[in-house]
Design an enzyme around this catalytic site. Structure first.
Site, PDB file in Angstrom:
ATOM      1  N   ASP A   1       0.856  -1.174   0.000  1.00  0.00           N
ATOM      2  CA  ASP A   1       0.000   0.000   0.000  1.00  0.00           C
ATOM      3  C   ASP A   1       0.896   1.230   0.000  1.00  0.00           C
ATOM      4  O   ASP A   1       2.085   1.155   0.359  1.00  0.00           O
ATOM      5  CB  ASP A   1      -0.904  -0.016   1.236  1.00  0.00           C
ATOM      6  CG  ASP A   1      -1.899   1.132   1.241  1.00  0.00           C
ATOM      7  OD1 ASP A   1      -2.533   1.373   0.208  1.00  0.00           O
ATOM      8  OD2 ASP A   1      -2.021   1.791   2.291  1.00  0.00           O
TER       9      ASP A   1
ATOM     10  N   ASP B   1      -0.309   5.106   0.733  1.00  0.00           N
ATOM     11  CA  ASP B   1      -0.637   6.079   1.774  1.00  0.00           C
ATOM     12  C   ASP B   1      -0.558   5.431   3.148  1.00  0.00           C
ATOM     13  O   ASP B   1      -1.260   4.456   3.429  1.00  0.00           O
ATOM     14  CB  ASP B   1      -2.042   6.655   1.562  1.00  0.00           C
ATOM     15  CG  ASP B   1      -2.132   7.526   0.325  1.00  0.00           C
ATOM     16  OD1 ASP B   1      -1.351   8.482   0.231  1.00  0.00           O
ATOM     17  OD2 ASP B   1      -2.974   7.239  -0.545  1.00  0.00           O
TER      18      ASP B   1
END
Length: 341
Positions: free
Chosen positions: A26, A28
């Site tokens: 991922d 963010d």
């Protein structure tokens, strides 16, 4: 494996970067926040790549194109190509293309990443409900997205046009704190129309399928900061996961995680990729890890000294074993306070 209840965190004698061929990262809250690299991310990812691990960046944020994301990563000191980036815009574009004819018009509420992904699938982005769209797609459009875009989506959806969403993350990390995400924007259209969208992004299968198709990963490790997207997505896909505590999930939320939100491994940050993970073992009266012992009684009790993360792993093991298929309801306040969490 998918459907298997994890009663305690797993250990790994080998560094995770060697035990798995591909890290599905991922962005963010894991690699960067507010556009700036998170501490230790650049060095850790560089070392993992140098050791032979393939790095793929998997994001529910549909705002930017893969080219833009790769350029940003490269600027931060993490060399990346557009092919290394998989977005929920790509996943939702494939989902739409499987249901409508090629060349169809699709009303877009979101950013350039969504428009580019639609064009790649032979679809035509349009801006108005009056442009005769055959579908509506909604993705994160950034803080400057005009309110009128939600009205256009609502007009079309209310007429019965199929509605799709790249993802439904209610929040997104930023340099200034936690901001509303695409899920909050989706709620606006849901409230106005009473309709429900088809959703592509994590934790749902379309995103996992898009990721595997694009990376060819055989032994993937999902790396994320969110229990309800990254970790649940890994659980749904039947693959292992590493939760890093650099984003939205804290110790209390982790302890209370139901089975489908329980990561395989837990670490402070991306340095967790570079080493083995300590084994969590059953003791005579609880669960132990790295000099800590945790017991589940009326509250979680913790004894011992050592690394904070080892204590957290022991707490998770005790809490999840006690909860079984349920959610831990034990008072964890004192135990977390002992760890400074």
């Amino acid at each position: 494996m998918s459907g298997t209840v994890r009663t305690r965190p797993e250990g790994s004698a080998r560094p995770l970067s060697e035990a798995y061929d591909t890290a599905l990262l991922d962005l963010d809250g894991v690699v960067y926040a507010g556009g700036e690299a998170i501490a230790h991310a650049v060095e850790s990812l560089g070392s993992a790549r140098a050791g032979g691990m393939h790095l793929a960046y998997v994001t529910n944020n549909a705002l930017r194109t893969p080219e833009a994301v790769a350029a940003h990563l490269t600027e931060l000191g993490i060399p990346a190509e557009a092919a290394d980036v998989i977005t929920s815009a790509q996943a939702v574009a494939r989902l739409i293309a499987e249901q409508v004819p090629a060349g169809s018009r699709v009303l877009v509420v979101g950013g350039e990443g969504l428009r580019v992904a639609l064009r790649e699938r032979g679809l035509v982005p349009v801006e108005s409900a009056d442009d005769d769209p055959v579908a509506v797609v909604q993705g994160y459009g950034g803080p400057e997205l005009p309110w009128g875009r939600f009205a256009e989506a609502s007009y079309a959806v209310a007429r019965g046009v199929p509605w799709f969403a790249s993802n439904t993350d209610l929040t997104i990390p930023s340099a200034r704190g936690i901001a509303p995400g695409n899920g909050a924007a989706v709620e606006v259209v849901r409230i106005a129309t009473g309709a429900e969208p088809q959703v592509a992004g994590k934790p749902l299968p379309p995103m996992h399928r898009e990721t595997i198709l694009r990376t060819g990963a055989e032994r993937p490790l999902v790396v994320g900061d969110r229990l309800d997207t990254d970790i649940e997505g890994a659980f749904n896909g039947g693959v292992d996961s590493l939760l890093v505590l650099t984003g939205v999930t804290d110790g209390a939320q982790l302890l209370a995680a139901p089975p489908h939100h329980r990561p395989t491994y837990v670490d402070a940050d991306l340095r967790g990729l570079l080493g083995g993970q300590p084994e969590v073992v059953a003791t005579d009266d609880g669960q132990g890890c790295g000099g800590w012992t945790a017991r589940a009684k009326e509250r979680l009790e913790l004894e011992g000294e050592g690394e904070t993360l080892d204590g957290l792993r022991a707490l998770c093991a005790a809490a999840w074993t006690a909860a079984g298929d349920g959610v831990c309801a034990l008072d964890a306040g004192k135990a977390l306070a002992r760890l400074g969490l």
